[in-house]
Design a protein around this motif. Sequence first.
Motif, mmCIF file in Angstrom:
data_model
loop_
_atom_site.group_PDB
_atom_site.id
_atom_site.type_symbol
_atom_site.label_atom_id
_atom_site.label_comp_id
_atom_site.label_asym_id
_atom_site.label_seq_id
_atom_site.Cartn_x
_atom_site.Cartn_y
_atom_site.Cartn_z
ATOM 1 N N GLY A 194 0.797 -1.222 0.000
ATOM 2 C CA GLY A 194 0.000 0.000 0.000
ATOM 3 C C GLY A 194 0.824 1.263 0.000
ATOM 4 O O GLY A 194 0.323 2.338 -0.336
ATOM 5 N N HIS A 195 2.088 1.157 0.398
ATOM 6 C CA HIS A 195 2.945 2.337 0.484
ATOM 7 C C HIS A 195 4.069 2.332 -0.540
ATOM 8 O O HIS A 195 5.040 3.076 -0.401
ATOM 9 N N LEU A 196 3.934 1.485 -1.556
ATOM 10 C CA LEU A 196 4.950 1.495 -2.611
ATOM 11 C C LEU A 196 4.988 2.831 -3.349
ATOM 12 O O LEU A 196 5.985 3.142 -3.991
ATOM 13 N N SER A 197 3.895 3.597 -3.225
ATOM 14 C CA SER A 197 3.902 4.920 -3.858
ATOM 15 C C SER A 197 4.967 5.820 -3.241
ATOM 16 O O SER A 197 5.406 6.792 -3.862
ATOM 17 N N GLN A 198 5.413 5.496 -2.008
ATOM 18 C CA GLN A 198 6.482 6.262 -1.376
ATOM 19 C C GLN A 198 7.855 5.889 -1.945
ATOM 20 O O GLN A 198 8.851 6.550 -1.646
ATOM 21 N N LEU A 199 7.881 4.810 -2.702
ATOM 22 C CA LEU A 199 9.126 4.329 -3.311
ATOM 23 C C LEU A 199 8.930 4.249 -4.825
ATOM 24 O O LEU A 199 8.946 3.164 -5.419
ATOM 25 N N PRO A 200 8.723 5.393 -5.478
ATOM 26 C CA PRO A 200 8.358 5.363 -6.907
ATOM 27 C C PRO A 200 9.400 4.714 -7.804
ATOM 28 O O PRO A 200 9.059 4.043 -8.771
ATOM 29 N N ASP A 201 10.679 4.888 -7.473
ATOM 30 C CA ASP A 201 11.716 4.293 -8.325
ATOM 31 C C ASP A 201 11.775 2.778 -8.151
ATOM 32 O O ASP A 201 11.938 2.041 -9.130
ATOM 33 N N LEU A 202 11.629 2.313 -6.915
ATOM 34 C CA LEU A 202 11.585 0.875 -6.691
ATOM 35 C C LEU A 202 10.336 0.269 -7.326
ATOM 36 O O LEU A 202 10.402 -0.794 -7.959
ATOM 37 N N VAL A 256 17.922 -3.909 -6.707
ATOM 38 C CA VAL A 256 16.951 -4.067 -5.627
ATOM 39 C C VAL A 256 17.631 -3.850 -4.285
ATOM 40 O O VAL A 256 17.069 -3.202 -3.382
ATOM 41 N N ALA A 257 18.828 -4.373 -4.104
ATOM 42 C CA ALA A 257 19.560 -4.173 -2.858
ATOM 43 C C ALA A 257 19.799 -2.686 -2.594
ATOM 44 O O ALA A 257 19.769 -2.239 -1.446
ATOM 45 N N LEU A 258 20.009 -1.919 -3.649
ATOM 46 C CA LEU A 258 20.240 -0.480 -3.505
ATOM 47 C C LEU A 258 18.958 0.258 -3.118
ATOM 48 O O LEU A 258 18.975 1.168 -2.299
#
Length: 431
Positions: free
Chosen positions: A229-237, A349-351
């Motif tokens: 639900g909070h992937l929007s906070q990680l737009p690049d990931l 992904v690790a980054l």
Amino acid sequence: MEKLLQPGVPRREVWAWAMYDFANSGYTTVVITAVFSAYFVAVVAGNAPWATLAWTLALAVSYALVMLTAPLIGAWADAHASKKKLLWLTTLGCVGFTASLSFAAPGALGLAIAALILSNYFFGTGENLIAAFLPELARPRALGRVSGWGWSLGYVGGLVSLGASLAYINWAQAQGLGAANFVPVAMLITAAIFMLASLPTLLMLRERATPQPKHTPRNAWRQVRYTLGHLSQLPDLKRFLICTVLYQAGIQAVITLAAIYASQVFHFDTQRTIVLVLVVNITAAIGAFAFGYVQDRIGHVRAIALTLAGWIAMVLIAWAAPGEGLFWLAANIAGLCMGASQSAGRAMVALLAPPAHQAEFFGLWGLAVKCASIVGPLTYGIASWLTAGDHRQALLITAAWFVAGLWVLRGIRADRGRRAAHRFTLEAEHA
């Protein structure tokens, strides 16, 4: 070398971690790519018109199971700091069901499919778990190099398993034995090498994560839902996970169908197919090792873009190849790109994954890869079925996945994504 590693991480432990790539690569090389795939279509399924589709459907089921469980397993591992314990379980599961493939006689379709689904499920789950150790071992600036060491050693492991299988197959054929006799033994050889080679990892790799009190078993699904639900906070990931689904669909199609394509289009027998995969594994090991340094120098996004351009060129050459010469060229380009792109994706992904949530986000990465492992090979399988076995056209379609992945990759910025990951961790701790 110590400056590339996290404080307190000895070099022997990095070697032990990389040995798991050495161990499990035999499974993908022998079972999925070189030997059992063609055996399944030609012998177990008797070259039926639906045989290739049945192979891809069986793999799709196993990858769907990984998709459904990967985020939960990752969250549970973070809650209990138990990646190592789960890695033991998945290793034993994959080894056991790989050995059971030795009972897949001609016509034993149900047994072959069940063993394939279960062995591949345990393989895929273990792959996610071992990847989650990477940021505990390497500093951010060295993720590409350390990941590359693992991938390159993995291709060496694939060579060992494939070489041992080839040695036995050559001996068996000299005795007048057929595929129904020597392929089952190759499965036992692969399972044994996997178990033995994984022991350094299982015995020497340390669990450095600390239990997360909020991530109890009861809250595991809640944490997964929070993350999604909070992937929007990680737009690049988020964008990279979408990109992963796209370009990995093409990669997984090539890995899964390579032996079938070689046998159906260029009439390769088992021995020539194994030699082909042996050579490709060498180029893949070179690509993974060398490109890890290139990736850390030019940046993760540019490195992945370069490999995707190589994948597109490979598909076009293999599609147009009138004979074996150009096909061998395409296969070696695929090897270089395979080693480079697989290593680069894991390092990316690790980054971008938030600290303290590494296993969970590698579970999401595993979900993306397994989703790609469903749609890519299935696209190929359906295309070959609808075109009455036109494998060239089926391969050409896979180029679209690489083009789409390259398009989505354009909007990703690694530095911005890294900053967002640290903000996410702070907000999650106060949620």
